[in-house]
Design a protein around this motif. Structure first.
Motif, PDB file in Angstrom:
ATOM      1  N   PRO A   1       1.963   7.810   2.754  1.00  0.00           N
ATOM      2  CA  PRO A   1       2.854   9.183   2.939  1.00  0.00           C
ATOM      3  C   PRO A   1       4.153   8.906   3.790  1.00  0.00           C
ATOM      4  O   PRO A   1       4.257   8.036   4.693  1.00  0.00           O
ATOM      5  CB  PRO A   1       1.906  10.004   3.712  1.00  0.00           C
ATOM      6  CG  PRO A   1       0.666   9.446   3.707  1.00  0.00           C
ATOM      7  CD  PRO A   1       0.899   7.984   3.589  1.00  0.00           C
ATOM      8  N   LEU A   2       5.104   9.791   3.617  1.00  0.00           N
ATOM      9  CA  LEU A   2       6.257   9.443   4.420  1.00  0.00           C
ATOM     10  C   LEU A   2       6.104  10.150   5.664  1.00  0.00           C
ATOM     11  O   LEU A   2       6.764   9.544   6.720  1.00  0.00           O
ATOM     12  CB  LEU A   2       7.581  10.356   3.753  1.00  0.00           C
ATOM     13  CG  LEU A   2       8.042   9.758   2.467  1.00  0.00           C
ATOM     14  CD1 LEU A   2       9.046  10.670   1.903  1.00  0.00           C
ATOM     15  CD2 LEU A   2       8.290   8.536   2.268  1.00  0.00           C
TER      16      LEU A   2
ATOM     17  N   MET B   1       0.788  -1.215  -0.042  1.00  0.00           N
ATOM     18  CA  MET B   1      -0.029  -0.041   0.051  1.00  0.00           C
ATOM     19  C   MET B   1       0.802   1.417   0.031  1.00  0.00           C
ATOM     20  O   MET B   1       1.652   1.461   0.795  1.00  0.00           O
ATOM     21  CB  MET B   1      -1.056  -0.094   1.189  1.00  0.00           C
ATOM     22  CG  MET B   1      -1.690   1.207   1.319  1.00  0.00           C
ATOM     23  SD  MET B   1      -2.948   1.362   2.757  1.00  0.00           S
ATOM     24  CE  MET B   1      -4.016   0.076   2.699  1.00  0.00           C
TER      25      MET B   1
ATOM     26  N   SER C   1       5.752   6.092   0.226  1.00  0.00           N
ATOM     27  CA  SER C   1       6.607   4.959   0.377  1.00  0.00           C
ATOM     28  C   SER C   1       5.646   3.819   0.220  1.00  0.00           C
ATOM     29  O   SER C   1       4.292   4.059   0.040  1.00  0.00           O
ATOM     30  CB  SER C   1       7.480   4.866   1.738  1.00  0.00           C
ATOM     31  OG  SER C   1       8.202   3.947   1.704  1.00  0.00           O
ATOM     32  N   GLN C   2       6.076   2.710   0.413  1.00  0.00           N
ATOM     33  CA  GLN C   2       5.207   1.487   0.503  1.00  0.00           C
ATOM     34  C   GLN C   2       5.145   0.628   1.655  1.00  0.00           C
ATOM     35  O   GLN C   2       6.188   0.292   1.755  1.00  0.00           O
ATOM     36  CB  GLN C   2       5.199   0.698  -0.976  1.00  0.00           C
ATOM     37  CG  GLN C   2       4.847   1.403  -2.147  1.00  0.00           C
ATOM     38  CD  GLN C   2       4.935   0.422  -3.377  1.00  0.00           C
ATOM     39  OE1 GLN C   2       6.036  -0.055  -3.704  1.00  0.00           O
ATOM     40  NE2 GLN C   2       3.795   0.134  -3.922  1.00  0.00           N
ATOM     41  N   LYS C   3       4.156   0.165   2.231  1.00  0.00           N
ATOM     42  CA  LYS C   3       4.070  -0.564   3.403  1.00  0.00           C
ATOM     43  C   LYS C   3       3.409  -1.848   3.064  1.00  0.00           C
ATOM     44  O   LYS C   3       2.625  -1.627   1.867  1.00  0.00           O
ATOM     45  CB  LYS C   3       3.342   0.103   4.559  1.00  0.00           C
ATOM     46  CG  LYS C   3       1.942   0.056   4.446  1.00  0.00           C
ATOM     47  CD  LYS C   3       1.381   0.721   5.699  1.00  0.00           C
ATOM     48  CE  LYS C   3      -0.285   1.230   5.742  1.00  0.00           C
ATOM     49  NZ  LYS C   3      -0.695   1.716   6.771  1.00  0.00           N
ATOM     50  N   TYR C   4       3.900  -2.883   3.453  1.00  0.00           N
ATOM     51  CA  TYR C   4       3.063  -4.436   3.235  1.00  0.00           C
ATOM     52  C   TYR C   4       1.869  -4.589   3.996  1.00  0.00           C
ATOM     53  O   TYR C   4       1.544  -3.846   5.141  1.00  0.00           O
ATOM     54  CB  TYR C   4       3.964  -5.511   3.626  1.00  0.00           C
ATOM     55  CG  TYR C   4       5.103  -5.748   2.789  1.00  0.00           C
ATOM     56  CD1 TYR C   4       4.943  -6.369   1.824  1.00  0.00           C
ATOM     57  CD2 TYR C   4       6.561  -5.036   3.287  1.00  0.00           C
ATOM     58  CE1 TYR C   4       6.184  -6.688   0.922  1.00  0.00           C
ATOM     59  CE2 TYR C   4       7.439  -5.348   2.325  1.00  0.00           C
ATOM     60  CZ  TYR C   4       7.502  -6.174   1.404  1.00  0.00           C
ATOM     61  OH  TYR C   4       8.256  -6.342   0.237  1.00  0.00           O
TER      62      TYR C   4
END
Lengths: 418, 418
Positions: A116-117, A113, A405-408
């Motif tokens: 934002p940073l 997903m 950025s992307q998180k899982y």
């Protein structure tokens, strides 16, 4: 209140606001951006008044003409800010986008997903319109921002900040989502770049000296653009018309931009047939050439380049010219002296085009196109907060996606590890 | 030669090797990895001899049992290194992959190419098998590496380095693509993290103290994993069986891993029906519970948690337990006290699942799954160099792709900016 306490307070407020702005609806963020545009349109007089104070102070302090020009808020620049806000409102929202959602053998469903940073600190010099540009990109990408502009633009920046706050308020978003540092004390910069608890990333915009200082002193990650020492390499198998057009355009379309060519590399096999005609064009356009020893044999009337020229970003009508024996020497020169920004090969040879694309270690690598295309608008990013010459996170023009950025994300039905 | 000169030499060699390794064929990189595996298999005796020196020195220096255990190269661990190298050889090569190739209105064709980061510095503690793991991932992703292991493992690491060099040589790749620092002088670390000309990114692996020191002193970007304070939140609408299974698994499957749950949050509406049964299970498994004041009303025989407990990574059979009034309080607690690593909600409620996924600011956010799944192998990355708790570049498990970046590639037919 001292500067450290003041900056800590801004940091705490930004961190809190970042939680709200991260989950704000796209519609609310767009409404805020459009309301900011309206507020700026309605505040033209106040903006110009504030700017006139900065201009008068600048003249009193003896700022040079270029600096005063950057500082000035003309009606056209105010139009530009308004138009920029509306454009950012129209861009797609990157936040929350989920990709690569797939089932794993364990039965969990895994995806990424875009998020934002968090809190972005922007440090910039005299141009007050950066306040608006940077704030809009950070807001649309779901980040809270702390902006620290040049001290010479303090009144202009505060007037713009007031419009930004009006826009945020109109959309029901926290006004602390965008904060413009209200002190001109230089200690504020030192604080901003050493608050990892409150600031997730710093984006400095300005001269190389400023950016190097910030990168050196920062205790948080920095997305930075150092310099643009861009090359065009005219290969032995270049189409001559394309080579001339691109070499002229890359140097002379604009002199002061970071994607302007600063060194021209020419294969020695085609130098004699290419350089004299090119030199005539450059002479007509008022470009000073500085050549290597072998270039001087072909163009005896130009100045000699020194070692320093290969590593210089002129930002002026000056061009270094060097002959090379083949593409490998060109690539070695670019990787050694360039700034990993944008470099182009002019060739009709398939194999060399393919190798150049792979082996040149720059954020934009081009075949048969002008380096001037390395730009967020030309790349379709809609807008850019800068061009990164870093190697991690984001390379090249940084748009909304570069501020995320992307998180899982993992969806399960009660799965446990066995 | 002093340490600064030695490290500069390693840096220069790594930078030169990085150019070659970046354009190496996938086949050559795989052949090198398989040849390394063979070299290790053929050098078992030498590896064990070298390791015995380290073990004896460690015992003489009074290293504790846990440290000696990590230091030991058992036959099973040597098998593990061989198997790991073969697995990395079998992974797809990320380098050179081109995505998002599209025409722009100007006529240029624009895409993104995946490229290595360049030179990666790895700093780690006693486990010598990290030498092999880290080198293999960096090599496959086209990067040169400088590895600096713990001084107590110096003989083991040098023996492994010899096998790695054999493998590189067998595939015709430069032996300087993987360099293991040969001095135990601590100054070598200080040098390695302050050579931005030669090192593009540092990946520290080890205790939080080591990583914090490195992040603080580094002058190059750091991909870091600080700690894993992971949460499971049992929502009022949780399925009780899933809640019990996951809460037990996330805490007790392994105690020493970073994705182990350290704090359990329970909605106060279901605490009375959930906690006593859970506490029985934990008691049977020898897990000490430390509860907030409201937890103690339900479980009067457990210890009281202090403020410090909410921010502690126990890495041990200890669990902090806190009651919350609804999901928002749970999310606020996680974002405040957690380490942005991995957090899970147990719920059957669609809207809460959706909100939790979006609002929890962690590298892995889960619904109805054990936090223990946050792992490169479980996520299908094949292998991981670590789990990043940073927000820029890579979040969560970092595999081959996390050791690369993307540059823009532009294909034209002579286009110039107008």
């Amino acid at each position: 209140m001292n500067v450290a306490e003041y900056m800590t307070e801004l940091g705490e407020q930004a961190r809190a606001a970042s939680r709200e702005i991260a989950r704000a609806d796209t519609g609310d963020k767009n409404r805020a951006l459009l309301a900011m545009a309206d507020a700026i349109d309605a505040s033209r007089e106040a903006l110009v008044d504030a700017n006139q104070k900065d201009m008068q102070n600048g003249r009193d302090k003896g700022l040079d003409a270029a600096m005063l020009d950057r500082l000035e808020l003309t009606p056209a620049r105010i139009d530009g800010m308004i138009e920029g806000l509306r454009q950012v409102a129209a861009l797609p929202d990157p936040v929350g986008g989920i990709t690569d959602m797939n089932y794993r053998p364990s039965g969990i469903q895994l995806g990424k997903m875009r998020v934002p940073l968090g809190v972005i600190g922007i440090i910039y010099e005299s141009r007050p319109n950066v306040t608006c540009e940077a704030a809009s990109l950070c807001l649309k990408s779901g980040n809270a921002t702390i902006l620290r502009g040049g001290s010479e633009a303090i009144h202009s920046n505060q007037a713009i900040a007031a419009c930004i706050r009006q826009g945020l308020e109109a959309a029901g978003l926290p006004q602390t989502a965008v904060q413009v540092v209200a002190t001109t004390d230089r200690e504020a910069v030192g604080q901003l770049i050493t608050m990892p608890d409150y600031v997730d990333v710093i984006v400095p915009r300005g001269g190389k000296g400023l950016i190097e200082r910030i990168a050196n002193d920062a205790r948080v990650p920095v997305i930075k653009h150092l310099d643009g020492i861009c090359h065009v390499y005219i290969d032995a198998e270049a189409d001559k018309t394309k080579a001339l057009n691109i070499a002229i355009n890359a140097k002379t379309h604009r002199y002061g931009t970071c994607n302007t060519m600063e060194t021209l590399l020419v294969d020695s096999a085609v130098a004699a047939e290419t350089l004299p005609e090119l030199a005539d064009h450059y002479a007509q356009l008022g470009v000073e050439l500085r050549g290597c020893a072998r270039t001087l044999e072909i163009l005896p009337n130009i100045n000699a380049a020194t070692e320093e020229d290969w590593a210089t970003e002129y930002l002026a009508p000056v061009l270094a010219v060097k002959l090379v024996d083949g593409m490998d020497e060109a690539i070695a020169h670019i990787n050694r002296y360039g700034s990993h920004h944008t470099d182009a090969i002019i060739t009709e040879n398939y194999t060399k085009a393919r190798a150049f694309l792979r082996e040149v270690d720059s954020s934009s690598v081009m075949v048969n196109a002008s380096t001037r295309f390395a730009d967020g608008f030309e790349y379709g990013l809609g807008a850019e907060i800068g061009i990164s010459t870093d190697k991690i996170h984001a390379r090249g023009p940084v748009g909304l996606e570069g501020l995320t950025s992307q998180k899982y994300v993992v969806l399960g039905d009660g799965q446990v590890r066995v």
